[in-house]
Design a protein around this motif. Structure first.
Motif, short mmCIF file in Angstrom:
data_model
loop_
_atom_site.label_atom_id
_atom_site.label_comp_id
_atom_site.label_asym_id
_atom_site.label_seq_id
_atom_site.Cartn_x
_atom_site.Cartn_y
_atom_site.Cartn_z
N VAL A 61 0.88 -1.15 -0.12
CA VAL A 61 -0.02 -0.05 0.01
C VAL A 61 0.96 1.07 -0.03
N HIS A 62 1.87 1.35 0.80
CA HIS A 62 2.97 2.33 0.82
C HIS A 62 3.45 2.77 -0.31
N ASN A 63 3.95 1.62 -1.23
CA ASN A 63 4.66 1.71 -2.26
C ASN A 63 3.71 2.28 -3.73
N GLU A 64 2.31 2.11 -3.48
CA GLU A 64 1.39 2.27 -4.32
C GLU A 64 1.07 3.73 -4.54
N PHE A 65 1.06 4.00 -3.17
CA PHE A 65 0.37 5.48 -2.60
C PHE A 65 1.35 6.54 -2.51
N ARG A 66 2.65 6.20 -2.21
CA ARG A 66 3.48 7.24 -1.36
C ARG A 66 3.84 8.28 -2.39
N GLN A 67 3.75 8.42 -3.52
CA GLN A 67 4.07 9.62 -4.57
C GLN A 67 2.98 10.39 -4.13
N ALA A 68 1.47 10.12 -4.04
CA ALA A 68 0.60 10.90 -3.94
C ALA A 68 0.19 11.56 -2.31
N PHE A 69 0.19 10.35 -1.50
CA PHE A 69 -0.21 10.60 -0.10
C PHE A 69 0.90 10.85 0.84
N ALA A 543 -11.32 21.86 -6.41
CA ALA A 543 -10.13 21.63 -7.54
C ALA A 543 -9.88 22.72 -8.47
N SER A 544 -10.95 23.55 -8.72
CA SER A 544 -11.03 24.52 -9.80
C SER A 544 -10.13 25.55 -9.23
N GLY A 545 -9.88 25.79 -7.96
CA GLY A 545 -9.21 26.98 -7.35
C GLY A 545 -7.85 26.51 -6.70
N SER A 546 -7.55 25.21 -7.13
CA SER A 546 -6.19 24.80 -6.71
C SER A 546 -5.12 24.54 -7.70
N ASP A 547 -4.03 24.39 -7.34
CA ASP A 547 -2.85 24.28 -7.94
C ASP A 547 -2.65 22.80 -8.22
N PRO A 548 -1.81 22.50 -9.35
CA PRO A 548 -1.44 21.14 -9.60
C PRO A 548 -0.83 20.39 -8.40
N GLY A 549 -1.37 19.23 -7.90
CA GLY A 549 -0.75 18.52 -6.76
C GLY A 549 -1.63 19.01 -5.52
N ASP A 550 -2.42 20.17 -5.66
CA ASP A 550 -2.93 20.51 -4.13
C ASP A 550 -3.82 19.23 -3.67
N MET A 551 -4.66 18.65 -4.63
CA MET A 551 -5.61 17.59 -4.22
C MET A 551 -5.00 16.32 -4.02
N THR A 552 -3.83 15.88 -4.58
CA THR A 552 -3.39 14.68 -4.74
C THR A 552 -3.04 14.09 -3.28
N ARG A 553 -2.80 15.00 -2.26
CA ARG A 553 -2.66 14.36 -1.09
C ARG A 553 -3.84 13.99 -0.07
N PHE A 554 -4.97 14.32 -1.06
CA PHE A 554 -6.31 13.90 -0.28
C PHE A 554 -7.05 12.73 -1.29
N LEU A 555 -6.92 12.63 -2.56
CA LEU A 555 -7.57 11.55 -3.32
C LEU A 555 -6.89 11.79 -4.52
N ASP A 556 -7.08 10.60 -5.40
CA ASP A 556 -6.47 10.83 -6.72
C ASP A 556 -7.38 11.50 -7.84
N GLN A 558 -9.35 10.22 -10.13
CA GLN A 558 -10.63 9.61 -10.52
C GLN A 558 -11.72 9.58 -9.24
N ALA A 559 -11.14 10.08 -8.16
CA ALA A 559 -11.85 10.09 -7.00
C ALA A 559 -12.23 8.60 -6.44
N ARG A 560 -11.28 7.84 -6.75
CA ARG A 560 -11.47 6.40 -6.62
C ARG A 560 -10.96 6.03 -5.25
N ASN A 561 -9.67 6.62 -4.93
CA ASN A 561 -8.86 6.21 -3.58
C ASN A 561 -8.57 7.47 -2.99
N ALA A 562 -8.81 7.50 -1.65
CA ALA A 562 -8.62 8.76 -0.76
C ALA A 562 -7.75 8.28 0.50
N SER A 563 -7.11 9.17 1.11
CA SER A 563 -6.25 8.89 2.06
C SER A 563 -6.98 9.56 3.44
N VAL A 564 -6.79 8.90 4.66
CA VAL A 564 -7.04 9.50 5.90
C VAL A 564 -5.69 9.38 6.73
#
Length: 797
Positions: A61-69, A543-556, A558-564
């Motif tokens: 799990v860590h290796n799959e999502f470490r770049q985003a979360f 998301a419309s008022g965010s910069d690239p990468g701002d939302m990646t720490r919350f979800l991907d 496709q809004a399929r995977n999110a982090s807590v």
């Protein structure tokens, strides 16, 4: 029949080595020079990926999502105002300077630099036209009182900033930066970040830094000191050996055996592409000590043969090699076997330590068991001693005391004390903690700069160490489901009850803030949307008022995977296990229809995986090491009882050591596990020489008391010399700035002391009381097995 055949083959091998000594020395010298060339190229560094059990579910799990979360290489930098609060141009200017400078650090993930001066922290405002999201302090630092007041209000009204990036007392602010794990080179990251921190200290601002790259950067920083202590320890060892042996051969040859073993092992490491982690240098000294110990035994027996009237030094060397080759090889094989079982631990660092450690131990068979007697055969018949200071009377008195204890009724007291010590230490050893036993890093002292900085950051903020659980949906957009978001929020509230967790963050914290802004800031509307469509619209506005990468720490995307994400104030083993169990309990009690939870990423997730692997593999590794020992002894002595007999000193030395670890708060972790495995073999080497000496004497006569006296006088002398010199030498590691090395120095000293005392007192007492057949043989009739008249020994030497 079989034993005679083996004995004849051994005699021919020994004779060949002594007769062809020129060729043996030449071949060994050439190979050592070749290995030295490779050893000089070995790389000394820490590779973080080597610490991860790659097959574990958490690591996947860590290796799959470490770049985003977020990876496990997060660094936290805290700026604290000595007077007033953070809302002053000087401190805020330093925040901006550090944020800008971090973009140039090697391996940095520029999308994961978060601070007041970055574009990542935003305030959300509503207007009649749209949702307005603007950076909270970017691009410029406010200079006017009005601007500073406006910034203060923006921070206080933003729950994602207040408490998370500005402390509740407003005296400190936090900068976090993440690094790509594949490109994270701690040797480069550490000096670059420390240079940035040092450049911004002063003017009433205190700068503190914590994180795994900084921790292991400190380890590399202390590498010159570690090498210095190693050299001082070797110098002390040389001096003590010279004093005890009183001969150059008794000093130089054991050191030569240790040095050549190290060269062969490091050369092998270089050939197969293994690096040397600075934390395992203490293990290197431990194995080198084994080579020295075996060589000292051979030199001591060589001297005894000369005193007994050997006609030439070649004959004395031949006799010493013939008599000690079997116990020496048994000790080498047992040590290597106990070390190789560590390879079963699914952690790359353990694989490297296990393989190189086993190779290192096996080289002792050549460097000490073969080369020491071969070189001794060339020595001219010695005359006199190298110095006048004679410690042999002290050694003789100690050995005489051991003989009196063993051959009198006091032997029963020895057995009783050993049994009591085993029971008490064994019970207390169950308190040994898997993972870190104390807040802060156990690698460094609690009052070290790193641990003080880490404690200060954890005190002011939610926690410097992170773990995230991933909510994985079955279909794209699954995260928009109100049930999923409400479960994420419920999980955060549930986990907040654990004191070690200072806070948490997820998409469920952000969406209600957007909804509240749409309702003119009315707190009644600060809630998750009622439908997936409403939540999708709120996420779009965000998301419309965010910069690239701002939302990646919350979800991907496709809004399929999110982090807590959970923030931990410490990474003690108990804290991590509690958190994991609570998460599993919550997940089991709150199943999701179209999504599921995956554990766990971040540094805490990685440590949880490591601790689980060690916890599940600790007993297995120790059991397998003991099994290896039993098999080695059973094969060597052709008796199953031999394995059980030699388990006694091993069990005693390990329970005492583990109880000391529990008492001093030394956890069983990646650093201590290989030392513990090697300690199993270390606990029995001395006993092999003493018991084999008794067995050898009984082949010539049936006087058990005399056999014990002779064995203690010969092999016991070598045990005393090596145990005393090595114990005093390893205590020097207590001066290290790395607590781990100091702790391991004490552990090695305990192992050496218990092993030596067991060999000198416990093992002879057991032989005298129980008289196992594999030692005394069948020559003892029922009458002869009766207790011998107890006659105090005159002199064991």
């Amino acid at each position: 029949m079989v034993e005679n055949m083996i004995s004849n083959q051994l005699e021919r091998f020994v004779e060949l080595c002594i007769r062809r000594r020129k060729y043996v020395v030449a071949a060994f010298s050439v190979l050592t020079l070749v290995m030295a060339a490779f050893a000089a190229r070995v790389n000394i560094k820490t590779v973080f990926e080597d610490l991860l059990p790659q097959g574990h579910a958490y690591i996947k799990v860590h290796n799959e999502f470490r770049q985003a979360f977020g990876s496990s290489n997060m660094v936290s930098i805290m700026l604290e105002a000595e007077h007033g609060d953070v809302f002053n141009p000087v401190l805020l200017g330093k925040v901006k300077a550090i944020t800008t400078a971090l973009q140039q650090v090697d391996g940095v993930n520029q999308f994961q630099i978060v601070s007041l001066a970055s574009k990542k922290l935003k305030e959300i405002r509503g207007s009649t036209d749209a949702i307005d999201m603007r950076p909270i302090m970017w691009p410029d630092v406010p200079e006017t009182p009005a601007g500073l007041t406006q910034l203060r209000e923006a921070v206080l009204n933003n729950p994602l900033v207040y408490g998370a990036y500005v402390s509740h007392d407003l005296k400190a602010t936090l900068i976090t930066v993440d690094f790509y794990e594949g490109a994270a080179d701690y040797r480069k990251i550490f000096p670059q970040i420390m240079k940035i921190a040092d450049a911004n200290r002063g003017d009433g601002v205190v700068v503190r830094v914590a994180g795994e790259p900084i921790l292991y950067g400190w380890v590399n920083h202390y590498l010159p000191e570690t090498l210095h202590i190693f050299l001082v320890t070797v110098a002390c060892l040389v001096a003590l050996l010279f004093i005890a042996a009183r001969t150059w051969r008794g000093t130089v040859l054991p050191l030569l055996a240790g040095l050549t073993s190290a060269i062969w092992a490091l050369g092998t490491a270089s050939l197969i592409g293994f690096n040397l982690d600075p934390l395992v240098i203490v293990i290197a000294f431990l194995i080198t000590a084994r080579a020295i110990s075996h060589s000292v035994q051979l030199v001591s027996r060589f001297d005894d043969e000369l005193e007994s009237g050997a006609p030439t030094t070649a004959a004395a060397a031949r006799a010493a090699m013939l008599q000690l080759f079997k116990p020496g090889m048994l000790g080498v094989v047992a040590d290597a076997g106990c070390m190789i079982v560590v390879v079963l631990t699914p952690i790359p660092l353990m694989h490297k330590v296990s393989i190189i450690g086993s190779v290192w131990v096996m080289t002792i068979a050549l460097s000490a068991c073969v080369m020491t007697p071969v070189l001794l055969s060339w020595i001219r018949r010695p005359q006199g001693h190298a110095h006048r200071f004679d410690v042999s009377p002290v050694l003789r008195r100690i050995l005489a005391f051991a003989v009196r204890i063993v051959t009198s009724r006091a032997r029963y007291a020895v057995l009783s004390c050993a049994a009591l010590m085993f029971v008490v230490s064994g019970i207390y050893a169950f308190k040994l903690n898997v993972g870190d036993a104390e807040p802060g890093s156990p690698i460094l002292w609690q009052n070290s700069t790193y641990n003080r900085d880490s404690a200060a950051i954890n005190h002011q903020f939610q926690g410097a160490d992170r773990m995230y659980a991933v909510v994985s949906g079955e279909t794209p957009g699954a995260i928009k489901d109100p049930a999923v978001l409400r479960t994420m929020s419920a999980m955060q509230r549930y986990m907040a009850a654990q004191p070690e967790i200072g806070g948490s963050l997820s998409l469920a914290d952000v969406i209600p803030a957007v909804k509240r802004v749409l309702r003119e800031g009315n707190p009644r509307y600060q809630d998750i949307g009622r439908t997936a469509q409403e939540n999708g619209e709120l996420m779009y506005m965000l998301a419309s008022g965010s910069d690239p990468g701002d939302m990646t720490r919350f979800l991907d995307a496709q809004a399929r995977n999110a982090s807590v994400t959970f923030f931990f104030r410490d990474h003690r083993g108990e804290s991590i296990r509690t958190a994991i169990e609570r998460l599993k309990t919550f997940i089991a009690d709150h199943p999701l229809a179209n999504a599921h939870y995956e554990l766990a990423g971040g540094l805490i997730g990685v440590l949880a995986a490591v601790n689980e692997v060690i916890l599940s593999g600790q007993i297995e590794s120790i059991a397998l090491a003991l099994l290896v020992l039993i098999v080695c002894c059973a094969v060597a002595y052709r008796s199953a009882m031999a394995g059980l007999f030699f388990m006694v000193p091993v069990a005693l030395s390990n329970t005492v050591t583990f109880s000391y670890m529990a008492w001093k708060g030394i956890g069983m972790n990646l650093s201590t596990l290989p030392v513990a495995a090697l300690g199993i073999g270390l606990g029995v080497d001395y006993a092999f020489y003493i018991v084999d000496g008794i067995r050898e004497e009984l082949e010539h006569h049936d006087d058990l008391v005399q056999a014990i006296v002779t064995s203690l006088g010969t092999a016991g002398k070598g045990v005393l010399i090596t145990a005393s010199t090595l114990t005093v030498s390893v205590v020097l590691w207590c001066t290290s700035s790395l607590r781990f090395q100091a702790d391991m120095g004490i552990l090695m000293a305990i192992w050496l002391c218990i092993s030596a005392l067991s060999a000198l007192f416990l093992m002879p007492a057991m032989v005298y009381v129980f008289r196992p057949r594999f030692i005394v043989g069948d020559a003892f009739s029922a009458a002869q097995r009766a207790p011998t008249a107890e006659v105090p020994a005159e002199n064991p030497a």
